[in-house]
Design a protein around this motif. Structure first.
Motif, short mmCIF file in Angstrom:
data_model
loop_
_atom_site.label_atom_id
_atom_site.label_comp_id
_atom_site.label_asym_id
_atom_site.label_seq_id
_atom_site.Cartn_x
_atom_site.Cartn_y
_atom_site.Cartn_z
N ARG A 173 -2.77 -1.99 -2.94
CA ARG A 173 -3.79 -1.86 -2.01
C ARG A 173 -3.89 -0.43 -1.68
NH1 ARG A 173 -3.34 -2.88 4.13
NH2 ARG A 173 -5.48 -2.91 4.99
N ASN A 174 -5.14 0.14 -2.03
CA ASN A 174 -5.32 1.53 -1.67
C ASN A 174 -6.51 1.74 -0.40
OD1 ASN A 174 -3.84 2.63 -3.66
ND2 ASN A 174 -5.37 2.42 -5.40
N ARG A 175 -6.51 2.94 0.07
CA ARG A 175 -7.34 3.10 1.13
C ARG A 175 -8.34 4.11 0.63
NH1 ARG A 175 -7.23 7.78 4.68
NH2 ARG A 175 -8.62 7.72 6.56
N SER A 228 0.93 -1.21 -0.03
CA SER A 228 -0.01 -0.13 0.03
C SER A 228 0.81 1.09 0.11
CB SER A 228 -1.05 -0.18 1.25
OG SER A 228 -1.77 0.91 1.11
N GLU A 229 0.43 2.30 -0.68
CA GLU A 229 0.82 3.66 -0.09
C GLU A 229 -0.06 4.61 0.39
OE1 GLU A 229 4.28 5.13 -1.25
OE2 GLU A 229 4.34 2.91 -0.73
N ALA A 230 -0.80 3.87 1.53
CA ALA A 230 -1.88 4.91 2.15
C ALA A 230 -1.38 5.80 3.11
CB ALA A 230 -2.73 3.81 2.84
N THR A 245 -2.82 -9.54 4.16
CA THR A 245 -2.76 -8.34 3.37
C THR A 245 -2.05 -7.49 3.98
OG1 THR A 245 -4.94 -8.24 4.50
CG2 THR A 245 -4.83 -8.79 2.05
N GLU A 246 -1.42 -7.52 5.35
CA GLU A 246 -0.53 -6.37 5.87
C GLU A 246 0.20 -6.89 6.96
OE1 GLU A 246 -2.61 -2.97 6.83
OE2 GLU A 246 -1.28 -2.61 8.53
N GLU A 276 3.64 -0.93 3.86
CA GLU A 276 3.84 0.23 2.67
C GLU A 276 5.13 -0.11 1.89
OE1 GLU A 276 2.18 2.79 2.48
OE2 GLU A 276 1.24 3.25 4.31
N THR A 280 -9.26 -1.95 -3.02
CA THR A 280 -9.43 -0.79 -2.55
C THR A 280 -10.10 -1.03 -1.21
OG1 THR A 280 -10.35 1.35 -2.68
CG2 THR A 280 -11.54 -0.53 -3.54
N ASN A 281 -9.71 -0.57 0.05
CA ASN A 281 -9.88 -0.91 1.32
C ASN A 281 -10.48 0.26 2.20
OD1 ASN A 281 -7.94 -3.07 3.52
ND2 ASN A 281 -10.26 -2.67 3.73
N GLN A 324 -2.58 8.75 -4.83
CA GLN A 324 -2.86 7.35 -4.78
C GLN A 324 -3.38 7.18 -6.15
OE1 GLN A 324 -4.52 4.88 -0.86
NE2 GLN A 324 -6.18 5.77 -2.20
#
Length: 451
Positions: free
Chosen positions: A73-75, A36-38, A279-280, A323, A125-126, A108
């Protein structure tokens, strides 16, 4: 970052045993590897000078110069103006929402568009939370429940249908700029209350919402968007939530079962018919760029083993880091930005060994027989190639050979990552009489690509 090295036999330090790959015995199908890059990290990447920015993108997405990640994965923001696409309440669940989208989302969108140019087609997308006015505590932070799920009511009414429409609008916004969302998550660590965006839920309560979201997606012409659930804090927590989802009768409405790896890791499969994703996960100790020091939790070698365990023992189909890149002094990102310098870690190259050799759609196949201290796995890729992963847990170099059943290798390329080669570099390997042989450095990961 390819450079050729030739490893010489080390006499008594070497042991040898044949590894057999049987492509006729099949296990899970892989979706890929992601990050992710949230929370503003996309800005960190975008704001680099152009040369360093291109280098960083190559490190993240190139399957030849970098890790070759295949899922982003996007926020979905849930706060006020500048974070959420619905920053203000419409007054009631049946009120007309006023959606606002800036087309950037803190870059994003730009990162997603860059990923597309590298061939990435899978976007997850989360949402960490619903907007606060849809929740029992009236804010998007500090837990609270979605109004309308089992045991949780609000004087304003049932906000589940409105939350579904909020998520659908977000998917449409991304589609308008060429980003097709494949997977949608509506929870993030719903068993953990935080001072940032968070929303509580059990598996049973998640099922209540899935029964609303699933038909709403279909009605909006988005039935191809898979619903993911539930990104619990740890694997064992997700085991419990998944049993609740199944009991509630929504397993068939779910695309992927998703979990984080903080309180517990994926060391055994979750009982479900759905593919499972980790996922994380991250470590937050001081920045460590090494492949192998003394078995540190942030060494690349440690993460190569983490991924192995999750795939082979946990049966996961995807494995994410938190990240990809950020300005940091710890290990929250796989790549550190220090000033304008881009520093890839050994953890990035652990992911590279896996992601470059195990592409989306690859099927894990059986391996048997192995040198003492060497972990093995193998996959049949959609392009017809077979990849073999070997992690040498020995301190000494170890000889290994691979034979195949149901597949005839005509050529081989071999790649190594070790403390003396913190990258993915080519390795000398020999193909003779249907057997592929090479020497694995101590505490290294070596991959064969057989064609």
């Amino acid at each position: 970052m390819l450079s050729s090295i030739t490893l010489l036999a080390l006499g008594s330090q070497l042991t040898s045993a044949a590894i057999n790959v049987n492509v006729g015995t099949k296990y899970q199908t892989m979706d890929g590897f992601g990050f992710s890059e949230a929370f503003g990290r996309a800005n960190d990447l975008y704001n680099l000078p152009s040369t360093q920015r291109t280098h960083a993108l190559d490190l993240l997405f190139s399957p030849t110069a970098g890790a070759g990640f295949t899922i982003l994965r996007n926020r979905i923001g849930s706060g006020g103006s500048g974070d959420s696409i619905e920053p203000t309440s419409p007054g009631s669940p049946s009120g007309t929402p006023k959606y606002v989208w800036d087309g950037s989302e803190g870059h994003q969108v730009w990162v997603s568009q860059q990923a597309l140019t590298y061939g990435v087609t899978r976007f997850y997308t989360n949402a960490w939370s619903a907007p606060g006015f849809m929740k029992t505590n009236g804010k998007d932070t500090n837990g609270g429940y979605l109004c309308g799920v089992s045991g949780q009511s609000c004087s304003s009414g049932n906000w589940m249908p409105a939350y579904a429409q909020f998520l659908i609008q977000y998917i449409k916004d991304y589609a308008s700029v060429g980003i097709n969302i494949n997977y949608l998550g509506f929870l993030n660590e719903p068993d953990y209350t935080t001072s940032y965006s968070s929303m509580l839920s059990s598996g049973t309560q998640a099922a209540d919402f899935i029964k609303v979201l699933h038909p709403a997606l279909a009605a909006a012409g988005l039935g191809n968007v898979g619903i993911n659930c539930c990104d619990m804090v740890g694997w064992n927590d997700q085991v419990t939530a998944t049993a609740q989802l199944i009991s509630a009768g929504v397993e068939g409405m779910i695309s992927r079962i998703t979990s984080h790896g903080y309180s517990s890791d994926p060391t055994s499969p979750i009982k479900t018919t759905r593919p499972t994703w980790m996922t994380e996960k991250e470590t937050t100790d001081a920045w460590n760029g090494n492949w192998y020091t003394s078995g540190s939790v942030s060494d690349g070698y440690t993460w190569a083993n983490n991924i192995y365990t999750a795939i082979v023992n946990g049966n996961v189909s995807a494995y994410f880091y938190w990240e990809g890149i950020e300005q940091t002094t710890n290990n929250a990102g796989l790549i550190q930005i220090s000033g304008t310098t881009v520093n890839p870690s050994g953890r990035l190259w652990a992911y590279a060994q896996w992601s470059r050799s195990v592409r989306p759609g690859a099927v894990r196949v059986a391996t048997s027989g192995t040198p003492t201290g060497v972990k093995t796995s193998a996959f049949k890729n959609t392009d017809g190639s077979v990849s073999v992963q070997m992690i040498n847990t020995n301190a000494a170099s170890t000889a290994a050979s691979v034979t195949t059943t149901g597949f005839t290798a005509k050529a081989v390329k071999a790649y190594v990552t070790s403390q003396s080669n913190i990258a993915v570099t080519s390795l000398s390997a020999t193909l003779s009489g249907g057997s592929v042989s090479a020497t694995l450095p101590g505490h290294s990961m070596v991959t064969f690509i057989l064609t």
